[in-house]
Design an enzyme around this catalytic site. Sequence first.
Site, PDB file in Angstrom:
ATOM      1  N   LYS A 163      38.995  -1.795  48.536  1.00 54.50           N
ATOM      2  CA  LYS A 163      40.019  -2.839  48.500  1.00 54.50           C
ATOM      3  C   LYS A 163      40.804  -2.882  49.809  1.00 54.50           C
ATOM      4  O   LYS A 163      41.124  -1.840  50.376  1.00 54.50           O
ATOM      5  CB  LYS A 163      40.978  -2.594  47.317  1.00 54.50           C
ATOM      6  CG  LYS A 163      40.248  -2.644  45.972  1.00 54.50           C
ATOM      7  CD  LYS A 163      41.154  -2.278  44.804  1.00 54.50           C
ATOM      8  CE  LYS A 163      42.119  -3.387  44.444  1.00 54.50           C
ATOM      9  NZ  LYS A 163      42.808  -3.087  43.148  1.00 54.50           N
ATOM     10  N   GLY A 170      42.839 -12.176  45.116  1.00 57.88           N
ATOM     11  CA  GLY A 170      41.477 -11.770  44.754  1.00 57.88           C
ATOM     12  C   GLY A 170      40.549 -11.599  45.939  1.00 57.88           C
ATOM     13  O   GLY A 170      39.371 -11.287  45.778  1.00 57.88           O
ATOM     14  N   GLU A 293      48.833  -2.952  41.603  1.00 52.18           N
ATOM     15  CA  GLU A 293      49.624  -3.352  42.763  1.00 52.18           C
ATOM     16  C   GLU A 293      50.951  -3.927  42.305  1.00 52.18           C
ATOM     17  O   GLU A 293      51.145  -4.227  41.130  1.00 52.18           O
ATOM     18  CB  GLU A 293      48.886  -4.396  43.619  1.00 52.18           C
ATOM     19  CG  GLU A 293      48.702  -5.739  42.951  1.00 52.18           C
ATOM     20  CD  GLU A 293      48.429  -6.874  43.940  1.00 52.18           C
ATOM     21  OE1 GLU A 293      48.716  -6.734  45.150  1.00 52.18           O
ATOM     22  OE2 GLU A 293      47.949  -7.928  43.488  1.00 52.18           O
ATOM     23  N   ASN A 295      53.486  -7.203  43.294  1.00 45.56           N
ATOM     24  CA  ASN A 295      53.689  -8.432  44.065  1.00 45.56           C
ATOM     25  C   ASN A 295      55.188  -8.612  44.222  1.00 45.56           C
ATOM     26  O   ASN A 295      55.913  -8.798  43.239  1.00 45.56           O
ATOM     27  CB  ASN A 295      53.083  -9.644  43.354  1.00 45.56           C
ATOM     28  CG  ASN A 295      51.549  -9.634  43.365  1.00 45.56           C
ATOM     29  OD1 ASN A 295      50.923 -10.192  42.486  1.00 45.56           O
ATOM     30  ND2 ASN A 295      50.945  -9.008  44.355  1.00 45.56           N
ATOM     31  N   ARG A 297      57.288 -10.863  45.002  1.00 49.44           N
ATOM     32  CA  ARG A 297      57.581 -12.296  45.149  1.00 49.44           C
ATOM     33  C   ARG A 297      57.488 -12.953  43.781  1.00 49.44           C
ATOM     34  O   ARG A 297      57.117 -12.310  42.802  1.00 49.44           O
ATOM     35  CB  ARG A 297      56.524 -12.916  46.066  1.00 49.44           C
ATOM     36  CG  ARG A 297      55.106 -12.610  45.563  1.00 49.44           C
ATOM     37  CD  ARG A 297      54.042 -13.383  46.277  1.00 49.44           C
ATOM     38  NE  ARG A 297      52.718 -12.848  46.037  1.00 49.44           N
ATOM     39  CZ  ARG A 297      51.938 -13.135  45.010  1.00 49.44           C
ATOM     40  NH1 ARG A 297      52.360 -13.950  44.061  1.00 49.44           N
ATOM     41  NH2 ARG A 297      50.744 -12.606  44.885  1.00 49.44           N
ATOM     42  N   ARG A 343      45.473 -23.216  35.431  1.00 45.01           N
ATOM     43  CA  ARG A 343      45.631 -23.713  36.803  1.00 45.01           C
ATOM     44  C   ARG A 343      44.747 -24.937  37.025  1.00 45.01           C
ATOM     45  O   ARG A 343      43.518 -24.856  36.930  1.00 45.01           O
ATOM     46  CB  ARG A 343      45.267 -22.617  37.815  1.00 45.01           C
ATOM     47  CG  ARG A 343      46.163 -21.380  37.680  1.00 45.01           C
ATOM     48  CD  ARG A 343      45.995 -20.441  38.853  1.00 45.01           C
ATOM     49  NE  ARG A 343      46.671 -19.170  38.611  1.00 45.01           N
ATOM     50  CZ  ARG A 343      46.927 -18.275  39.567  1.00 45.01           C
ATOM     51  NH1 ARG A 343      46.539 -18.499  40.814  1.00 45.01           N
ATOM     52  NH2 ARG A 343      47.551 -17.145  39.269  1.00 45.01           N
TER      53      ARG A 343
HETATM   54  P1  ADP Z   1      44.963  -9.001  44.641  1.00 48.02           P
HETATM   55  O1  ADP Z   1      45.942  -8.433  45.613  1.00 48.02           O
HETATM   56  O2  ADP Z   1      43.858  -9.761  45.282  1.00 48.02           O
HETATM   57  O3  ADP Z   1      45.631  -9.705  43.526  1.00 48.02           O
HETATM   58  P2  ADP Z   1      44.454  -6.808  42.759  1.00 48.02           P
HETATM   59  O4  ADP Z   1      44.451  -5.387  43.179  1.00 48.02           O
HETATM   60  O5  ADP Z   1      45.643  -7.285  42.022  1.00 48.02           O
HETATM   61  O6  ADP Z   1      44.212  -7.705  44.055  1.00 48.02           O
HETATM   62  O7  ADP Z   1      43.152  -7.093  41.911  1.00 48.02           O
HETATM   63  C1  ADP Z   1      42.764  -8.391  41.554  1.00 48.02           C
HETATM   64  C2  ADP Z   1      41.798  -8.339  40.375  1.00 48.02           C
HETATM   65  O8  ADP Z   1      40.622  -7.576  40.725  1.00 48.02           O
HETATM   66  C3  ADP Z   1      42.336  -7.634  39.132  1.00 48.02           C
HETATM   67  O9  ADP Z   1      43.082  -8.509  38.322  1.00 48.02           O
HETATM   68  C4  ADP Z   1      41.058  -7.176  38.456  1.00 48.02           C
HETATM   69  O10 ADP Z   1      40.402  -8.211  37.776  1.00 48.02           O
HETATM   70  C5  ADP Z   1      40.193  -6.775  39.633  1.00 48.02           C
HETATM   71  N1  ADP Z   1      40.370  -5.346  39.960  1.00 48.02           N
HETATM   72  C6  ADP Z   1      41.197  -4.828  40.889  1.00 48.02           C
HETATM   73  N2  ADP Z   1      41.100  -3.479  40.938  1.00 48.02           N
HETATM   74  C7  ADP Z   1      40.191  -3.132  40.012  1.00 48.02           C
HETATM   75  C8  ADP Z   1      39.613  -1.887  39.575  1.00 48.02           C
HETATM   76  N3  ADP Z   1      39.968  -0.735  40.118  1.00 48.02           N
HETATM   77  N4  ADP Z   1      38.678  -1.930  38.590  1.00 48.02           N
HETATM   78  C9  ADP Z   1      38.294  -3.098  38.039  1.00 48.02           C
HETATM   79  N5  ADP Z   1      38.788  -4.286  38.399  1.00 48.02           N
HETATM   80  C10 ADP Z   1      39.722  -4.329  39.376  1.00 48.02           C
HETATM   81  P1  ADP Z   2      47.846 -12.547  43.076  1.00 45.34           P
HETATM   82  O1  ADP Z   2      46.544 -13.220  42.775  1.00 45.34           O
HETATM   83  O2  ADP Z   2      48.043 -12.242  44.530  1.00 45.34           O
HETATM   84  O3  ADP Z   2      48.187 -11.423  42.187  1.00 45.34           O
HETATM   85  P2  ADP Z   2      49.027 -15.041  42.243  1.00 45.34           P
HETATM   86  O4  ADP Z   2      48.098 -15.182  41.123  1.00 45.34           O
HETATM   87  O5  ADP Z   2      50.482 -15.298  42.073  1.00 45.34           O
HETATM   88  O6  ADP Z   2      48.990 -13.588  42.818  1.00 45.34           O
HETATM   89  O7  ADP Z   2      48.439 -15.964  43.419  1.00 45.34           O
HETATM   90  C1  ADP Z   2      49.002 -16.072  44.704  1.00 45.34           C
HETATM   91  C2  ADP Z   2      47.903 -16.490  45.634  1.00 45.34           C
HETATM   92  O8  ADP Z   2      47.801 -17.919  45.690  1.00 45.34           O
HETATM   93  C3  ADP Z   2      48.168 -16.121  47.047  1.00 45.34           C
HETATM   94  O9  ADP Z   2      47.882 -14.793  47.317  1.00 45.34           O
HETATM   95  C4  ADP Z   2      47.255 -17.115  47.794  1.00 45.34           C
HETATM   96  O10 ADP Z   2      45.925 -16.699  47.824  1.00 45.34           O
HETATM   97  C5  ADP Z   2      47.343 -18.354  46.965  1.00 45.34           C
HETATM   98  N1  ADP Z   2      48.317 -19.303  47.540  1.00 45.34           N
HETATM   99  C6  ADP Z   2      49.123 -19.111  48.566  1.00 45.34           C
HETATM  100  N2  ADP Z   2      49.920 -20.141  48.820  1.00 45.34           N
HETATM  101  C7  ADP Z   2      49.623 -21.070  47.935  1.00 45.34           C
HETATM  102  C8  ADP Z   2      50.136 -22.381  47.660  1.00 45.34           C
HETATM  103  N3  ADP Z   2      51.140 -22.923  48.344  1.00 45.34           N
HETATM  104  N4  ADP Z   2      49.581 -23.047  46.646  1.00 45.34           N
HETATM  105  C9  ADP Z   2      48.623 -22.488  45.914  1.00 45.34           C
HETATM  106  N5  ADP Z   2      48.118 -21.253  46.114  1.00 45.34           N
HETATM  107  C10 ADP Z   2      48.593 -20.540  47.109  1.00 45.34           C
HETATM  108 MG    MG Z   3      46.976  -8.917  42.145  1.00 47.11          MG
END
Ligand code: ADP
Ligand code: ADP
Ligand code: MG
Length: 465
Positions: A163, A170, A293, A295, A297, A343
């Site tokens: 990661k 994602g 993680e 977030n 925000r 969404r």
């Molecule tokens: P992002 O910063 O892109 O949101 P996350 O760490 O929150 O990244 O992970 C996004 C998604 O990826 C999670 O909601 C889950 O579906 C999958 N994921 C992340 N880490 C793991 C893990 N260790 N094992 C399985 N799925 C994972």
């Molecule tokens: P995460 O997937 O990071 O846990 P969210 O599901 O809240 O968090 O999604 C936020 C993500 O949406 C950002 O990380 C980015 O990839 C995307 N994004 C950023 N800015 C915008 C925007 N103005 N409108 C829609 N999507 C956005």
């Molecule tokens: Mg996340």
Amino acid sequence: MGRTLTIRKLLVANRGEIACRVIRAAKKLGLGTVQVVSEADTESLAARLADEIKVIGPPQASKSYLDAHAILSAARESGADAIHPGYGFLSESAHFADAVEQSGLIFVGPSGDTIRLMGNKAAARKRARHAGVPTVPGSDGLIVNIDDALALAETIGFPVMIKANGGGGGRGIRVAESAGEFRKLVPQASSEAAAAFGDGGVYIEKLIEKARHVEVQLLGDGLDVVHLFERECSLQRRRQKVWEEAPSAAISDAARARLCASAVELARSVNYRGAGTVEYLYDDATGEFYFIEMNTRIQVEHPVTEMICGTDLVADMIRVCAGEALGLTQGAISRTGHAIEVRINAEDPANDFMPVPGNVGGLRIPEGDGIRFDHMLYDGYEVPPFYDSLLGKLIVWAPDRAQAIARLMSALEVLDIGGLPTTAPLFTALASNDDVQANAIHTRWMETWLEQDTGKFANHREVTA
Ligand code: ADP
Ligand code: ADP
Ligand code: MG
């Protein structure tokens, strides 16, 4: 602490539906609003809703919504005293948060130092472990040496996830099934992360199979932190959430109490200020949960929490960042019923979710009790091709989950984005699926389902052709 600040004029450093959402909250609080726009967004709904607009650069995000210098100049010129970063873009940039505060303005979010601690994924894992929050088994920090990392991966057992430290939405996640793949993917993931996020750091985690994504909504004022229960976001495509609900129908009250308490403890340990979310994977089979993680925000899916708790999270985060006390005790926060958000993107699910920007004509928006549509649209709006394809979010509330799903289906029947193909048919198909109705889902469920039957959206294609 002891921030004695006030906000009179708020600058919105984002676009799309979240910019509209922030403007609405600011107006409710009696604040003036300044919307920064790229040259592609001068006719956006946010530009129309705000009191003033400032054009900050060309369409490319790197030269507009990601240009901290241009945004700060716009704030100075317009006399704004605070900046709301929304989500994405600069919302989790510690450097930007510092620059805003150094210019004597309020950043509507936590301090740059808190973002450095918690918005950085590998650092946040350490912090979580210190606070006693269980994390996914994995590396202690970033990978420095491939041989050591491989040895660790072998101890954890394949498959493992690689990661990106700076990843989000994602993106920046890889799965290695074997030692050979691991050696190949680590350098690849690192150089891609450097290009995409300006941070080549990568770390590893055990792949938790068939887990649910459950996250806790927090609100802090720098002294106290409260939670507003959890959301479940297990329906994902490419590790990005597409359907979110609150509460999670999969966890017991005892698990909910443990999960929420651990998130509050973690946020308290950094004197958290603003709205934030702690994300976990929840393993149905064992009842274990693991921090993934934080977030630092407002998140896309915050409305489902607002619907069950009756709060305005965006107004609350503005208030506390302006120096007001939280004014909310944990005991005063309760929840009722069930909310679901889907969404609505300008993408064609019948054509592998290909983005289809275009003109919106004859917009039809569902209305009524328990229905909310947070969006960026109006009749005749031209969706620009330069940005994320999210157009809006359809949110429904009902006394229980089954009724919320039924309400979602009827709202989707009404929703029409003026001839533009959208992800709406995906949600009609999901809402009528047995596994979704029974809540027998996990984070990979939707991808498998999409692969199984490619003809699901065929009707939709005929309708829109
Ligand atoms: P992002 O910063 O892109 O949101 P996350 O760490 O929150 O990244 O992970 C996004 C998604 O990826 C999670 O909601 C889950 O579906 C999958 N994921 C992340 N880490 C793991 C893990 N260790 N094992 C399985 N799925 C994972
Ligand atoms: P995460 O997937 O990071 O846990 P969210 O599901 O809240 O968090 O999604 C936020 C993500 O949406 C950002 O990380 C980015 O990839 C995307 N994004 C950023 N800015 C915008 C925007 N103005 N409108 C829609 N999507 C956005
Ligand atoms: Mg996340």
